[in-house]
Motif scaffolding. Structure first.
Motif, PDB file in Angstrom:
ATOM      1  N   ALA A  30      16.413  13.775  42.823  1.00  0.00           N
ATOM      2  CA  ALA A  30      16.150  15.188  42.247  1.00  0.00           C
ATOM      3  C   ALA A  30      16.308  15.086  40.736  1.00  0.00           C
ATOM      4  CB  ALA A  30      17.469  16.090  42.810  1.00  0.00           C
ATOM      5  N   ILE A  31      15.355  15.775  40.026  1.00  0.00           N
ATOM      6  CA  ILE A  31      15.497  15.957  38.499  1.00  0.00           C
ATOM      7  C   ILE A  31      16.134  17.292  38.313  1.00  0.00           C
ATOM      8  CG2 ILE A  31      14.166  16.237  36.525  1.00  0.00           C
ATOM      9  CD1 ILE A  31      11.986  14.556  38.018  1.00  0.00           C
TER      10      ILE A  31
ATOM     11  N   SER B  85      19.990  10.391  42.282  1.00  0.00           N
ATOM     12  CA  SER B  85      19.829   9.636  43.588  1.00  0.00           C
ATOM     13  C   SER B  85      20.931  10.434  44.500  1.00  0.00           C
ATOM     14  CB  SER B  85      20.175   8.217  43.686  1.00  0.00           C
ATOM     15  OG  SER B  85      20.221   7.887  45.155  1.00  0.00           O
ATOM     16  N   LEU B  86      20.155  11.289  45.456  1.00  0.00           N
ATOM     17  CA  LEU B  86      21.012  12.151  46.352  1.00  0.00           C
ATOM     18  C   LEU B  86      21.574  11.293  47.566  1.00  0.00           C
ATOM     19  CD1 LEU B  86      18.970  15.375  46.751  1.00  0.00           C
ATOM     20  CD2 LEU B  86      20.852  14.989  45.291  1.00  0.00           C
ATOM     21  N   VAL B  87      21.128  10.174  47.726  1.00  0.00           N
ATOM     22  CA  VAL B  87      21.675   9.277  48.681  1.00  0.00           C
ATOM     23  C   VAL B  87      23.085   8.574  48.201  1.00  0.00           C
ATOM     24  CG1 VAL B  87      21.055   6.941  49.930  1.00  0.00           C
ATOM     25  CG2 VAL B  87      19.196   8.543  49.475  1.00  0.00           C
ATOM     26  N   CYS B  88      22.910   8.068  46.966  1.00  0.00           N
ATOM     27  CA  CYS B  88      24.083   7.339  46.479  1.00  0.00           C
ATOM     28  C   CYS B  88      24.852   8.238  45.414  1.00  0.00           C
ATOM     29  CB  CYS B  88      24.020   6.148  45.650  1.00  0.00           C
ATOM     30  SG  CYS B  88      22.652   6.002  44.440  1.00  0.00           S
ATOM     31  N   ARG B  89      24.474   9.539  45.430  1.00  0.00           N
ATOM     32  CA  ARG B  89      25.109  10.407  44.354  1.00  0.00           C
ATOM     33  C   ARG B  89      25.472  10.085  42.944  1.00  0.00           C
ATOM     34  NH1 ARG B  89      28.625  14.077  47.554  1.00  0.00           N
ATOM     35  NH2 ARG B  89      30.382  13.599  46.078  1.00  0.00           N
ATOM     36  N   SER B  90      24.503   9.554  42.389  1.00  0.00           N
ATOM     37  CA  SER B  90      24.611   9.185  41.195  1.00  0.00           C
ATOM     38  C   SER B  90      23.508   9.247  40.346  1.00  0.00           C
ATOM     39  CB  SER B  90      25.134   7.545  41.295  1.00  0.00           C
ATOM     40  OG  SER B  90      23.846   6.687  41.738  1.00  0.00           O
ATOM     41  N   VAL B  91      23.693   9.186  38.938  1.00  0.00           N
ATOM     42  CA  VAL B  91      22.735   9.475  37.867  1.00  0.00           C
ATOM     43  C   VAL B  91      21.907   8.100  37.663  1.00  0.00           C
ATOM     44  CG1 VAL B  91      22.144  10.230  35.526  1.00  0.00           C
ATOM     45  CG2 VAL B  91      23.805  11.149  36.843  1.00  0.00           C
ATOM     46  N   LEU B  92      20.532   8.106  37.721  1.00  0.00           N
ATOM     47  CA  LEU B  92      19.856   6.975  37.813  1.00  0.00           C
ATOM     48  C   LEU B  92      19.340   6.797  36.110  1.00  0.00           C
ATOM     49  CD1 LEU B  92      17.865   7.021  40.952  1.00  0.00           C
ATOM     50  CD2 LEU B  92      19.849   5.695  40.387  1.00  0.00           C
ATOM     51  N   HIS B  93      18.974   8.136  35.682  1.00  0.00           N
ATOM     52  CA  HIS B  93      18.363   7.977  34.235  1.00  0.00           C
ATOM     53  C   HIS B  93      18.568   9.285  33.666  1.00  0.00           C
ATOM     54  CE1 HIS B  93      15.126   6.638  31.367  1.00  0.00           C
ATOM     55  NE2 HIS B  93      14.742   7.646  31.681  1.00  0.00           N
ATOM     56  N   HIS B  94      18.546   9.038  32.257  1.00  0.00           N
ATOM     57  CA  HIS B  94      18.764  10.300  31.264  1.00  0.00           C
ATOM     58  C   HIS B  94      17.362  10.478  30.627  1.00  0.00           C
ATOM     59  CE1 HIS B  94      23.405  11.028  31.727  1.00  0.00           C
ATOM     60  NE2 HIS B  94      23.330   9.851  32.190  1.00  0.00           N
ATOM     61  N   PHE B  95      17.216  11.726  30.593  1.00  0.00           N
ATOM     62  CA  PHE B  95      15.620  11.899  29.462  1.00  0.00           C
ATOM     63  C   PHE B  95      15.946  13.236  29.080  1.00  0.00           C
ATOM     64  CE2 PHE B  95      11.387  13.071  29.340  1.00  0.00           C
ATOM     65  CZ  PHE B  95      10.715  11.825  28.634  1.00  0.00           C
ATOM     66  N   HIS B  96      15.287  13.474  27.866  1.00  0.00           N
ATOM     67  CA  HIS B  96      15.360  14.779  27.177  1.00  0.00           C
ATOM     68  C   HIS B  96      13.878  15.091  26.844  1.00  0.00           C
ATOM     69  CE1 HIS B  96      16.583  18.009  24.521  1.00  0.00           C
ATOM     70  NE2 HIS B  96      17.883  17.655  24.415  1.00  0.00           N
TER      71      HIS B  96
END
Length: 925
Positions: A70-71, A83-94
């Motif tokens: 999800a973005i 990642s909705l599977v492991c419920r964690s943030v993979l990347h930050h972007f602006h």
């Protein structure tokens, strides 16, 4: 590890703003809640808030086709790849600007972002690790005003973008020769939504004034042709082809050269193939009620051709396209519908109403609600845990009292009898009665069995009640008054006013009963705390003099200590028996209050007027939680009088009083930028209808709520605590993450040695080693390896120190395990073997026992309902069979056929009852 409480769930707020999404299987709704995201599982009746947060309120959420990524983009343009599977943030972007919508392509390779008046296409993050997850592919220009919506074709070849300049633009995702872009007009208002038809380039566009245009394309998706490359790209491709041809052989080489030369020398055929053209087939009007009822949201299900449209008046329409047949129309709210989504099967429709914070899931075929949830309209003021920790009751400024299930996260009953703001809520010791106080001059008691208001307590003269308390027996109800400075005492049994306690010279700010005795402590703004003996002619037992106004008061769970929060940010501890102060904590520096946008003074000076307004002891009484006009909640050790940990409740900069220092960019030569209302040009999300006007009406107000903590409570089990704040009802828990928490561990304890002891059938030694290592899965493996007939001997041989550990593990296992009888035997044998020896430590073991009781009570409720249901069904089936047996004796017919029929009927009855039961368990009420 003892204080490793982490954010676990967010209750009380189901939808704020942004777009709703269904998961790939269509069983869950993903809803933006402020700067967090909550997943509502409709099949399993649970709500779960992801442990991540953005800097500002979430503006839009884009879901990948496989449902794994999800973005999430906030109002400031900062994006999180989650990642909705492991419920964690993979990347930050602006994205460096305000993003209006995000949409993945159906093949999952690309996604488009609408920002300002442009659309940007990015390569979607792949399954391999990359240095930069978001790579910009192309930027599409065309619209003159802000872009609002996106939709893709099923084959991911093209996408359409709607704009506020009343135009719709079709763009090619690749460099098509016959379609670069195509602009469509025909509307007189901003485009709200646009949708492609399935496996076609035909599309529908909807504008804010309720107009629907049907557009037909003369080219099928297969008719799109790639543009041949030019310049150095063409030469490079030509070289690669020539090298391939040389490897394949001379015969094939000649044929291939001819085709490539023909491809180069015959551009006339490509020119004859013409460009893609659109024509408008029809134009329909959805809005029958005039200009005041604007179209605000829409969704289209391509397989079933269903169009759902939501309006500013809270009405939604369901149409079948392209014939434009109205299936049904319904008013679901009195506020604007902000977002609409349809699940993959087309059965369920989700609606979000940001004005009231409503989330509704509607099944249109049966015309029934699957989910109907709403938080408090205004801020929550108070909360209380039930004695077994299964329920939380909250009271809000909107006069509503809501009861939440801590396991599912849903509100299952709302009481609306109060006509003004609720100021205090509490449970009786039985857990079946809720008592609330309100500014409308009443104290009400609600029954959780029949869900009704069965007692209403009032004062002789109308007065506003600021707090409420019930004694440990549940017989005496007391409430403090704001204006008359009196405490009113009623009898729960009769509802009569027993006495009025006078003596305070200021408004009553807090009441609390001693859990062990019938002594009431009352805190007031007159800088005193008074202790009243309920059995000794209602006289004042002691008066504790403070240095400042008292704001909150609470007893320790064993009743041997009293904590008071005062206006000078101090927490003082008193011995209620001897009226002696035992210590104090200075909390001004720990509050760390933020600066409001319109403050004329610094955060350091504004902190002098802030204080703790709510206190709560931990379950064992060794620590105390304190919160107030700040985003922080402080956990103190009472005996050492030191700060153990500080919890940050929110990092949402869309709330006021969050930043310690103001941004200099917000200061202009004309003053603070916050004084200039940027959102004044829109009234309820509808633009002011004046051509060329950007600012709108300067008299319209913009509301930015201030962060504050209004109430704190520890769960009776001690495993979690809850806080009511501007964000909602936040729950922090010890069970939200994996922790390595060893107990008296040494180097001789390893998983290998534990399993070796199991093989040698040394169960007691294996259990001791497993609980010293404190790995949950290993402890479960060891306990379940003990044969049932040896549980009695093993439980009796356990040392007293480990009994508490095993009981705590069993209590946690009741929440998730299916081996109910096995763990019940363990619990019974442990309590029977060690009950007498554990009595002196009853106070310390109370949280564990309550945790155990919570799990057992939940199973008791579920199993008893199931047993009652089955018993009544069997009785009904027997009664029906008996009745048919009587009829059979009266009417002589073929016996074999009749018995078979009656057996079949009773079997169908039982099967139907079982099916109904499954449906009831799956449905959300």
């Amino acid at each position: 590890m003892k204080f490793a409480y982490r954010f676990s769930n967010l209750l009380g707020t189901v939808y704020r703003c942004g777009n709703l999404n269904f998961t790939q299987d269509g069983n869950s709704v993903i809803s933006p809640v402020g700067n967090r995201v909550t997943v509502f599982d409709l099949k399993n009746n649970r709500s779960d808030t992801l442990p991540l947060a953005t800097k500002y309120n979430i503006k839009c959420v884009g879901l990948s086709p496989d449902g794994r990524l999800a973005i999430i983009v906030d109002e400031g343009g900062e994006a999180l790849l989650v990642s909705l599977v492991c419920r964690s943030v993979l990347h930050h972007f602006h994205f460096k600007g305000s993003v209006h919508s995000v949409s993945f392509s159906p093949d999952g390779r690309k996604f488009v972002v609408t920002k300002g008046n442009i659309a940007q296409m990015y390569h979607a993050p792949g399954k391999k690790r990359e240095f930069n997850a978001f790579v910009l592919d192309k930027t599409y220009f065309g619209p003159y005003d802000e872009t609002t919506c996106i939709d893709w074709t099923d084959d991911s070849k093209c996408f359409v973008v709607g704009s506020k300049d009343m135009s719709t633009w079709v763009f090619g995702a690749e460099r098509w020769d016959n379609l670069i872009y195509y602009a469509l007009g025909g509307h007189k208002d901003a485009i709200v939504a646009c949708f492609f038809e399935s496996n076609s380039l035909d599309l529908y566009s909807l504008s804010q004034d309720g107009a629907l245009c049907v557009w037909q394309c003369d080219t099928p998706p297969e008719g799109l042709k790639l543009k041949p490359p030019k310049g150095w790209k063409a030469d490079l491709l030509q070289r690669e082809k020539e090298e391939e041809e040389e490897e394949e052989g001379e015969d094939e080489e000649e044929g291939d050269r001819e085709t490539t030369i023909r491809g180069k020398t015959m551009p006339a055929e490509q020119e004859k193939a013409g460009k893609v053209k659109y024509s408008r087939l029809a134009k329909y009007f959805l809005n029958k009620e005039g200009d005041f009822n604007n179209l605000t949201a829409a969704a289209y299900h391509k397989k079933t051709h269903l169009l759902v449209t939501g309006f500013a008046s809270g009405i939604f329409h369901l149409h079948e396209l392209p014939e434009f047949n109205l299936i049904h129309s319904l008013s679901i709210s009195d506020q604007r519908v902000a977002s609409v989504a349809i699940n993959s099967s087309g059965d369920w429709i989700a609606f979000g109403c940001s004005g009231l914070g409503q989330l509704l899931v509607w099944e249109w075929q049966s015309e029934s609600y699957i989910l109907k949830q709403q938080g408090h309209f205004n801020s929550m003021v108070s909360l209380a845990y039930s004695p077994d920790g299964q329920y939380i009751v909250t009271g809000g400024d909107d006069g509503k009292v809501k009861v939440w299930n801590t396991l599912s996260g849903f509100c299952f009953v709302t009481f609306t009898e109060h006509s003004s703001g609720v100021t205090g809520v509490t449970f009786t010791t039985t857990g079946h009665v809720i008592v609330t106080s309100s500014l409308d001059g009443t104290v009400r008691a609600f029954d959780l069995h029949r869900y009704r208001n069965f007692r209403t307590f009032t004062s002789p003269r109308p007065t506003q009640f600021s707090c409420v308390a019930v004694d440990s027996s549940g017989e005496i109800v007391s409430a403090g008054a704001q204006d008359s400075f009196e405490i009113f005492v009623w009898s729960m049994q009769t509802g009569r006013l027993l006495d009025v306690l006078s003596g305070h010279e200021g408004p009553i700010s807090g009441l609390c009963f001693n859990p062990m005795k019938s002594i009431l402590a009352s805190a007031s703004w007159d800088k005193t705390v008074r202790l009243w003996d309920m059995f000794d002619s209602w006289r004042t037992k002691e008066t504790l003099t403070l240095t400042s106004d008292a704001l909150a008061v609470t007893f320790r769970p064993d009743g041997a200590e009293l904590a008071v929060a005062t206006l000078n940010s101090q927490i003082t501890f008193w011995d209620p028996e001897n009226a002696v102060q035992m210590g104090s904590i200075e909390g001004r520096h720990d509050l760390k209050t933020g600066r409001k946008e319109l403050d004329k003074i610094t955060a350091k000076h504004s902190a002098k007027g802030k204080a703790f307004t709510t206190l709560c002891y931990s379950a064992d009484g060794q620590n105390i939680l304190a919160g107030g006009m700040s985003k922080f909640v402080c956990l103190y050790h009472v005996r050492e009088q030191i700060l153990v940990k500080r919890f940050e409740l929110s990092c949402n900069l869309s709330l006021d009083a969050m930043e310690e220092f103001l941004n200099r960019r917000k200061m202009t030569e004309f003053g603070n930028l916050a004084l200039i209302d940027q959102d004044a040009g829109e009234e309820n999300g509808v633009a002011v209808p004046l051509p060329g006007v950007r600012k709108g009406d300067m008299s319209s107000r913009h509301f930015k709520p201030e962060i504050r903590v209004t109430s704190l409570r520890f769960s009776p089990t001690g495993r979690c605590w809850a806080a009511t704040s501007t964000e909602g009802l936040l729950i922090f828990s010890l069970d939200a993450q994996m922790l390595f928490d060893p107990f008296e561990l040494d180097t001789s304890v390893t998983p290998g040695r534990i399993r070796e002891a199991l093989r040698q059938r040394e169960f007691t030694r294996a259990i001791l080693m497993a609980f010293r290592l404190n790995e949950k899965k290993l402890a479960q493996e060891v306990l379940e390896a003990v044969p049932q007939d040896e549980i009695d001997v093993v439980s009796a041989s356990l040392p007293e120190l480990y009994v508490e550990k095993v009981l705590e593990f069993l209590a946690a296992s009741f929440e998730v395990s299916r081996h109910l009888e096995f763990y019940l035997i363990w619990t019974q044998k442990l309590l029977m073997s060690h009950g007498q020896r554990l009595k002196p430590r009853a106070g310390q073991l109370l949280p564990v026992v309550q945790f155990l009781q919570k799990g057992l009570q939940r199973h008791l409720d579920d199993v008893s309902k199931l047993c009652d249901w089955n018993r009544y069904n069997i009785q009904y089936a027997l009664a029906v069979s008996k009745q048919r047996g009587v009829k059979r004796t009266l009417e002589p017919v073929d016996t074999e056929e009749d018995t078979d029929a009656s057996d079949d009927d009773s079997l169908h009855l039982l099967r139907g009852a079982a099916d109904d039961e499954e449906e009831e368990e799956g449905m959300l009420v």
